[in-house]
Enzyme design. Structure first.
Site, PDB file in Angstrom:
ATOM      1  N   HIS A  10     -43.898  -5.799 -28.011  1.00 55.26           N
ATOM      2  CA  HIS A  10     -42.439  -6.746 -29.053  1.00 55.26           C
ATOM      3  C   HIS A  10     -43.223  -7.924 -29.601  1.00 55.26           C
ATOM      4  CE1 HIS A  10     -42.340  -9.599 -24.547  1.00 55.26           C
ATOM      5  NE2 HIS A  10     -43.276  -9.710 -25.554  1.00 55.26           N
ATOM      6  N   GLU A  68     -37.309  -5.654 -29.036  1.00 60.99           N
ATOM      7  CA  GLU A  68     -38.569  -5.244 -27.715  1.00 60.99           C
ATOM      8  C   GLU A  68     -38.666  -3.682 -27.849  1.00 60.99           C
ATOM      9  OE1 GLU A  68     -39.812  -6.785 -25.562  1.00 60.99           O
ATOM     10  OE2 GLU A  68     -38.687  -7.331 -23.413  1.00 60.99           O
ATOM     11  N   ASN A 115     -46.232  -4.450 -24.781  1.00 59.84           N
ATOM     12  CA  ASN A 115     -45.151  -3.373 -24.751  1.00 59.84           C
ATOM     13  C   ASN A 115     -45.029  -3.511 -26.498  1.00 59.84           C
ATOM     14  OD1 ASN A 115     -43.542  -5.520 -25.172  1.00 59.84           O
ATOM     15  ND2 ASN A 115     -42.123  -4.963 -24.133  1.00 59.84           N
ATOM     16  N   ASP A 158     -37.719 -17.062 -30.948  1.00 57.50           N
ATOM     17  CA  ASP A 158     -36.868 -17.230 -29.201  1.00 57.50           C
ATOM     18  C   ASP A 158     -36.381 -18.354 -28.441  1.00 57.50           C
ATOM     19  OD1 ASP A 158     -38.543 -16.745 -28.354  1.00 57.50           O
ATOM     20  OD2 ASP A 158     -39.033 -14.720 -28.016  1.00 57.50           O
TER      21      ASP A 158
END
Ligand code: PGA
Length: 253
Positions: free
Chosen positions: A136, A141, A134, A66
């Site tokens: 990801h 996400e 979280n 990314d």
């Protein structure tokens, strides 16, 4: 799924570097999927050390997960800059064999297509992953849905907060990123997910033993036939071996 638990961050890095070295040495054109963030830094330091000891990256191709939208290669918080700094410059890989999405592309949709073409051209032998608190992976996400291919994503508030420490002000954290999609990640022949520290323990236990859900993108790794979670004791601290029954778990003595 394999789970390997080590005493500390250094041992995690050495194990992951040794597997990476094996992949490099046993493939004519080794293709590595790489991650950024604090977690893989010790791995890249080990690989730089291996390089000093003779490991060559001349034939390696790398594809990063990314990049922030809006940050160019000279921005110290861009992932291109990070990779150059921690891995590409310290080893002998030609930079034109390293791929990171271009966060400054004017046409982001075209950039995503260009990146997917690269991913198709170079099937990943090994994908290195971190995990967000979280859940990801890359910048896929948690949410109601996930995307298969490279796409532009709006970063979650959790991610913006987690990454704010690298920027002088929270408002400097980009709100958009380009990320490889879940399908591309799951198509890697082998996946190593690295997690270290207590703040990852909950995401790790949910990814390994929880329900597969788009709300916990890392849980989709349960579908992969050759994935290893490489953890330090802190990141493994919420795993109960009762729940992990049937999994291949080895803990460093
Ligand atoms: P970290 O990030 O290694 O900086 O904790 C991991 C991730 O968000 O994937």
């Amino acid at each position: 799924m394999k789970i390997r638990i080590f005493k500390d961050v250094k041992a995690v890095a050495l194990y992951a570097a040794t597997i990476t070295e094996f992949v490099i040495e046993t493939n004519e054109i080794p293709i590595l999927g790489l991650a950024t963030g604090a977690t893989p830094v010790p791995l890249y330091q080990e690989l730089a050390r291996f390089h000093k000891g003779g490991l060559s990256f001349q034939h390696v191709r790398t594809i990063n997960l990314d990049e922030y939208v809006g940050l160019g290669s000279t921005h110290p918080q861009s992932y291109r800059y990070f990779m150059n700094e921690y891995l590409f410059h310290p080893v002998d890989i030609p930079l034109d064999q390293t791929f990171v999405p271009d966060g400054t592309a004017v046409d982001l949709a075209a950039e995503c297509c260009r990146y997917d073409d690269i991913i198709h051209r170079y099937p990943l032998d090994l994908q290195i992953l971190g995990i967000g608190k979280n859940g990801h992976v890359g910048f896929n996400e948690p949410g109601l849905s996930l995307q298969a291919q490279t796409h532009v994503v709006k970063l979650s508030q959790d991610t913006i907060l987690a990454n704010a420490k690298y920027f002088s002000e929270i408002r400097d954290v980009p709100t958009l990123a380009i990320t490889m999609g879940m399908q591309s990640i799951l198509q890697a022949k082998r996946i190593l997910l690295l997690a270290t520290g207590f703040d990852k323990a909950n995401a790790v236990v949910r990814a390994i033993t929880g329900e597969m859900s788009t709300n916990m993108p890392a849980s989709l790794l349960q579908l992969h036939q050759n994935v290893t979670f490489v953890l330090d004791e802190a990141a493994a601290s919420q795993l109960s071996f009762h729940e992990a029954t049937g999994m291949d778990v080895i803990k460093q003595a």
